[in-house]
Design a protein around this motif. Structure first.
Motif: not given
Length: 233
Positions: A161-167, A88-93, A129-131
């Motif tokens: 942002d999630v995909i970029k962190a995985i890559l 899921g997307e980063c929790h941007y609060g 944490e997202t990454a």
């Protein structure tokens, strides 16, 4: 993963929504693909139709589930879509739903740009944490799938942002360098994981226009687009 077994991960970012590129949608409920996004999802589904996926996994958010469904619908035979909240997307609060043009004036914006590993969104989570959760999810799916298939290929539909962190993890980059990567709407990236190292097979592949190579407007900015942006189309 052991021996000669491999797992190939195909990452697809969701298609365009009414908020993509203008506001930080985050976990806002009810954000669906718009007409442009549905067309993008249909096109990437047609591109991926020849591939036999051993699993299709989606972020729980509607825009990802709709994109994943379009890909599954285009396939001759596709497994049932499973949902994994870790993608899921980063929790941007408190940043959730706010216009990006407004957020660019926040002091935290420059931290996100230059030192994302130290960025924590007010009332939300940190990019680290997202990454961590996303990369852990990839490892878990790799292990589970290779227990049953020697060379599984699976798809994950997630967020910029999630995909970029995985890559970044696959490339051995520190999270502070993940802003050097792009993940446009309905782009696909692919990583093959082996027992010793990952191999990047595709990066931000749109398979169509080369318009993004022409610098101008937002393309000339030095800032990375928080949330992934709307692409060049």
């Amino acid at each position: 993963m052991s021996g000669t077994r491999t797992a190939t991960l195909v990452l697809v970012r969701h298609g365009l929504t009414p908020l993509t590129g203008s506001a930080l949608a985050g976990w806002t409920p009810g954000v669906h693909l718009d007409e442009r996004g549905r067309a993008q999802a249909a096109r990437v589904g047609a591109r991926l139709a020849p591939i036999r996926f051993d699993a299709i996994v989606s972020s729980p958010l509607e825009r990802c589930r709709e994109t994943a469904q379009a890909i599954a619908d285009a396939a001759e035979a596709a497994p049932a879509i499973t949902v994994d909240e870790r993608f899921g997307e980063c929790h941007y609060g408190e940043w959730t739903g706010r216009p990006l043009a407004e957020l660019a004036h926040e002091p935290l914006w420059q931290v996100v740009q230059s030192h994302p590993s130290g960025a924590r969104f007010p009332g939300g989570e940190s990019l680290a944490e997202t990454a961590h959760r996303a990369v852990a999810a990839v490892r878990d799916h790799n292990t589970r799938l290779t227990e049953h298939t020697e060379h599984p290929v699976y798809l994950v539909c997630s967020h910029g942002d999630v995909i970029k962190a995985i890559l970044a993890d696959a490339l051995g980059l520190h999270l502070d360098q993940f802003q050097r990567l792009n993940a446009d709407p309905c782009s696909l990236s692919a990583v093959r994981y082996t027992a010793f190292r990952p191999f990047l097979l595709r990066l931000n592949d749109l398979g169509e226009s080369l318009s993004g190579l022409q610098v101008g407007g937002a393309a000339g900015s030095t800032d990375a687009v928080v949330g992934g942006g709307a692409g060049e189309g």
